[in-house]
Design a protein around this motif. Structure first.
Motif, PDB file in Angstrom:
ATOM      1  N   ALA A   7       0.886  -1.190   0.128  1.00  0.00           N
ATOM      2  CA  ALA A   7      -0.086  -0.170  -0.012  1.00  0.00           C
ATOM      3  C   ALA A   7       0.954   1.143  -0.116  1.00  0.00           C
ATOM      4  CB  ALA A   7      -0.835  -0.126   1.046  1.00  0.00           C
ATOM      5  N   VAL A   8       0.832   1.814  -1.103  1.00  0.00           N
ATOM      6  CA  VAL A   8       1.721   3.051  -1.127  1.00  0.00           C
ATOM      7  C   VAL A   8       0.844   4.456  -0.470  1.00  0.00           C
ATOM      8  CG1 VAL A   8       2.693   4.841  -2.803  1.00  0.00           C
ATOM      9  CG2 VAL A   8       2.573   2.486  -3.293  1.00  0.00           C
ATOM     10  N   VAL A   9       1.137   4.962   0.409  1.00  0.00           N
ATOM     11  CA  VAL A   9       0.228   5.995   1.321  1.00  0.00           C
ATOM     12  C   VAL A   9       0.659   7.206   0.971  1.00  0.00           C
ATOM     13  CG1 VAL A   9       0.214   4.250   3.241  1.00  0.00           C
ATOM     14  CG2 VAL A   9       2.015   6.006   3.184  1.00  0.00           C
ATOM     15  N   ASP A  10       1.300   7.755  -0.265  1.00  0.00           N
ATOM     16  CA  ASP A  10       1.286   9.281  -0.643  1.00  0.00           C
ATOM     17  C   ASP A  10      -0.181   9.403  -0.930  1.00  0.00           C
ATOM     18  OD1 ASP A  10       3.901   8.040  -0.816  1.00  0.00           O
ATOM     19  OD2 ASP A  10       4.169   8.687  -2.974  1.00  0.00           O
ATOM     20  N   PRO A  11      -0.338  10.643  -0.471  1.00  0.00           N
ATOM     21  CA  PRO A  11      -1.973  10.975  -0.578  1.00  0.00           C
ATOM     22  C   PRO A  11      -2.303  11.261  -1.903  1.00  0.00           C
ATOM     23  CG  PRO A  11      -0.617  12.638   0.442  1.00  0.00           C
ATOM     24  CD  PRO A  11       0.372  11.614   0.597  1.00  0.00           C
ATOM     25  N   THR A  12      -1.383  11.916  -2.616  1.00  0.00           N
ATOM     26  CA  THR A  12      -1.892  11.938  -4.018  1.00  0.00           C
ATOM     27  C   THR A  12      -0.621  11.394  -5.080  1.00  0.00           C
ATOM     28  OG1 THR A  12      -1.239  14.291  -4.010  1.00  0.00           O
ATOM     29  CG2 THR A  12      -3.490  13.701  -3.989  1.00  0.00           C
ATOM     30  N   PHE A  13      -0.257   9.935  -5.192  1.00  0.00           N
ATOM     31  CA  PHE A  13       0.852   9.534  -5.725  1.00  0.00           C
ATOM     32  C   PHE A  13       1.185  10.142  -7.137  1.00  0.00           C
ATOM     33  CE2 PHE A  13       2.493   6.137  -8.530  1.00  0.00           C
ATOM     34  CZ  PHE A  13       3.673   5.878  -7.836  1.00  0.00           C
ATOM     35  N   ASN A  14       0.340  10.232  -7.834  1.00  0.00           N
ATOM     36  CA  ASN A  14       0.421  10.626  -9.359  1.00  0.00           C
ATOM     37  C   ASN A  14       0.861  12.287  -9.527  1.00  0.00           C
ATOM     38  OD1 ASN A  14      -2.333  11.160  -8.636  1.00  0.00           O
ATOM     39  ND2 ASN A  14      -2.885  11.574 -10.583  1.00  0.00           N
ATOM     40  N   GLN A  15       0.964  12.936  -8.297  1.00  0.00           N
ATOM     41  CA  GLN A  15       1.234  14.390  -8.500  1.00  0.00           C
ATOM     42  C   GLN A  15       2.516  14.589  -7.961  1.00  0.00           C
ATOM     43  OE1 GLN A  15      -1.856  16.492  -6.353  1.00  0.00           O
ATOM     44  NE2 GLN A  15      -2.808  16.969  -8.276  1.00  0.00           N
ATOM     45  N   GLY A  16       3.394  13.688  -7.400  1.00  0.00           N
ATOM     46  CA  GLY A  16       4.794  13.537  -7.489  1.00  0.00           C
ATOM     47  C   GLY A  16       5.920  13.704  -8.553  1.00  0.00           C
ATOM     48  N   SER A  17       6.787  13.912  -8.280  1.00  0.00           N
ATOM     49  CA  SER A  17       7.879  13.946  -9.257  1.00  0.00           C
ATOM     50  C   SER A  17       8.504  12.827  -9.830  1.00  0.00           C
ATOM     51  CB  SER A  17       9.086  14.823  -9.256  1.00  0.00           C
ATOM     52  OG  SER A  17       9.445  14.302  -7.882  1.00  0.00           O
ATOM     53  N   LEU A  18       8.224  11.562  -8.978  1.00  0.00           N
ATOM     54  CA  LEU A  18       8.923  10.317  -9.416  1.00  0.00           C
ATOM     55  C   LEU A  18       7.830   9.327  -9.909  1.00  0.00           C
ATOM     56  CD1 LEU A  18      11.869  10.019  -6.651  1.00  0.00           C
ATOM     57  CD2 LEU A  18      12.019  10.261  -9.000  1.00  0.00           C
ATOM     58  N   HIS A  19       6.585   9.735  -9.846  1.00  0.00           N
ATOM     59  CA  HIS A  19       5.534   8.394  -9.680  1.00  0.00           C
ATOM     60  C   HIS A  19       5.677   7.506 -11.016  1.00  0.00           C
ATOM     61  CE1 HIS A  19       3.605  11.460 -12.479  1.00  0.00           C
ATOM     62  NE2 HIS A  19       2.661  10.465 -12.874  1.00  0.00           N
ATOM     63  N   MET A  20       6.154   7.943 -12.222  1.00  0.00           N
ATOM     64  CA  MET A  20       6.297   7.086 -13.343  1.00  0.00           C
ATOM     65  C   MET A  20       7.428   6.349 -13.401  1.00  0.00           C
ATOM     66  SD  MET A  20       3.495   7.442 -15.116  1.00  0.00           S
ATOM     67  CE  MET A  20       3.994   6.461 -16.361  1.00  0.00           C
ATOM     68  N   ASP A  21       8.543   7.044 -12.961  1.00  0.00           N
ATOM     69  CA  ASP A  21       9.862   6.206 -12.570  1.00  0.00           C
ATOM     70  C   ASP A  21       9.694   5.026 -11.582  1.00  0.00           C
ATOM     71  OD1 ASP A  21      11.411   7.755 -14.287  1.00  0.00           O
ATOM     72  OD2 ASP A  21      11.733   9.365 -12.687  1.00  0.00           O
ATOM     73  N   VAL A  22       8.747   5.483 -10.733  1.00  0.00           N
ATOM     74  CA  VAL A  22       8.470   4.384  -9.667  1.00  0.00           C
ATOM     75  C   VAL A  22       7.652   3.236 -10.231  1.00  0.00           C
ATOM     76  CG1 VAL A  22       7.076   3.847  -7.318  1.00  0.00           C
ATOM     77  CG2 VAL A  22       8.478   5.849  -7.412  1.00  0.00           C
ATOM     78  N   LEU A  23       6.629   3.490 -10.881  1.00  0.00           N
ATOM     79  CA  LEU A  23       6.018   2.508 -11.359  1.00  0.00           C
ATOM     80  C   LEU A  23       6.641   1.473 -12.509  1.00  0.00           C
ATOM     81  CD1 LEU A  23       2.565   4.209 -12.237  1.00  0.00           C
ATOM     82  CD2 LEU A  23       2.989   2.681 -10.140  1.00  0.00           C
ATOM     83  N   ARG A  24       7.477   2.307 -13.320  1.00  0.00           N
ATOM     84  CA  ARG A  24       8.422   1.423 -14.405  1.00  0.00           C
ATOM     85  C   ARG A  24       9.403   0.716 -13.503  1.00  0.00           C
ATOM     86  NH1 ARG A  24       8.921   6.827 -16.646  1.00  0.00           N
ATOM     87  NH2 ARG A  24       7.547   6.921 -18.703  1.00  0.00           N
ATOM     88  N   ARG A  25       9.829   1.192 -12.355  1.00  0.00           N
ATOM     89  CA  ARG A  25      10.890   0.465 -11.629  1.00  0.00           C
ATOM     90  C   ARG A  25      10.215  -0.756 -11.090  1.00  0.00           C
ATOM     91  NH1 ARG A  25      16.473   2.291 -10.896  1.00  0.00           N
ATOM     92  NH2 ARG A  25      17.493   0.937  -9.271  1.00  0.00           N
ATOM     93  N   LEU A  26       8.965  -0.823 -10.405  1.00  0.00           N
ATOM     94  CA  LEU A  26       8.310  -1.820  -9.802  1.00  0.00           C
ATOM     95  C   LEU A  26       8.014  -2.850 -10.920  1.00  0.00           C
ATOM     96  CD1 LEU A  26       5.839   0.196  -7.324  1.00  0.00           C
ATOM     97  CD2 LEU A  26       7.961  -1.186  -6.999  1.00  0.00           C
ATOM     98  N   ALA A  27       7.699  -2.329 -12.066  1.00  0.00           N
ATOM     99  CA  ALA A  27       7.214  -3.071 -13.154  1.00  0.00           C
ATOM    100  C   ALA A  27       8.289  -4.148 -13.808  1.00  0.00           C
ATOM    101  CB  ALA A  27       6.612  -2.421 -14.327  1.00  0.00           C
ATOM    102  N   HIS A  28       9.386  -3.331 -13.830  1.00  0.00           N
ATOM    103  CA  HIS A  28      10.678  -4.025 -14.416  1.00  0.00           C
ATOM    104  C   HIS A  28      11.161  -5.101 -13.285  1.00  0.00           C
ATOM    105  CE1 HIS A  28      11.169  -0.459 -17.689  1.00  0.00           C
ATOM    106  NE2 HIS A  28      10.184  -1.392 -18.004  1.00  0.00           N
TER     107      HIS A  28
END
Length: 220
Positions: A188-209
């Motif tokens: 569970a990622v508890v960032d209140p608005t995860f997609n408004q951060g500066s790293l959210h796409m990098d994080v999702l790519r890293r988790l996927a890869h």
């Protein structure tokens, strides 16, 4: 510690406290959805750890009125921390009894809030403080432009603080490893608005890869 609303709190609390090291301080987060059981929680902690100081933090502390309100609302507590608790808790464990954001029970509460330098905060996962488990909560940032009354993240100035990118991406790798080879099945990622951060796409790519397995929950 996760307890269903209808469970008897004493047994899981006693089990959790018995597994903890003999630290002189026990920190508890207070949230509105557990308010009706908090007297029982505090009573159990004080019974199981009579020599420990119980310090309360969380939204119900950070946004409560100043003065003597908290001491009256939580008479079993030994002290309170407003704001982010990492630095005040570290200071208290090191013998500093007056860190910013903290006040002892019975003393006047000025309402001061603690803050932290997010570039200096160590990772609870990479340091081994938080062992791998089936369910984990994780954060890559704090702060939110919204002001929901129940949430610790609310900030009237809308400021957001991001953890160091190198730390976040290293934690991604650790989480992926724990989901592939360890017990992790629910993140569970508890960032209140995860997609408004500066790293959210990098994080999702890293988790996927990295091959993250199991359930992934995001707040967007």
């Amino acid at each position: 510690l996760n307890v269903n609303s209808n469970d008897d709190l004493r047994t899981p609390l006693q089990r959790a406290l018995a597994s903890m090291p003999e630290w002189p301080i026990v920190g508890l987060g207070t949230y509105i959805w557990a308010q009706d059981k908090f007297d029982a929680i505090l009573s159990t902690v004080k019974t199981e750890r009579p020599d420990a100081s119980v310090i309360l933090g969380g939204p119900q502390i950070s946004y409560a009125p100043g003065g003597q309100f908290l001491s009256e609302a939580y008479p079993l507590a030994d002290g309170f921390i407003r704001g982010y608790g990492e630095d005040p808790m570290r200071a208290l464990c090191s013998g500093d009894d007056r860190p910013m954001g903290y006040h002892a029970a019975g003393s006047f509460d000025t309402g001061s809030r603690a803050s932290s330098d997010f570039t200096q905060l160590p990772s609870p996962f990479l340091t081994g403080w938080m062992p791998p488990q089936r369910f984990l909560r994780w954060e890559t940032q704090r702060g939110c432009p919204f002001s929901c009354s129940f949430c610790q993240h609310k900030a009237s100035d809308g400021k957001r603080q991001q953890f160091e990118a190198s730390r976040v991406l290293a934690e991604c790798d650790w989480l992926c490893e724990q989901s592939r080879e360890g017990p992790l099945r629910d993140l569970a990622v508890v960032d209140p608005t995860f997609n408004q951060g500066s790293l959210h796409m990098d994080v999702l790519r890293r988790l996927a890869h990295g091959g993250l397995r199991g359930k992934l929950s995001l707040q967007c």
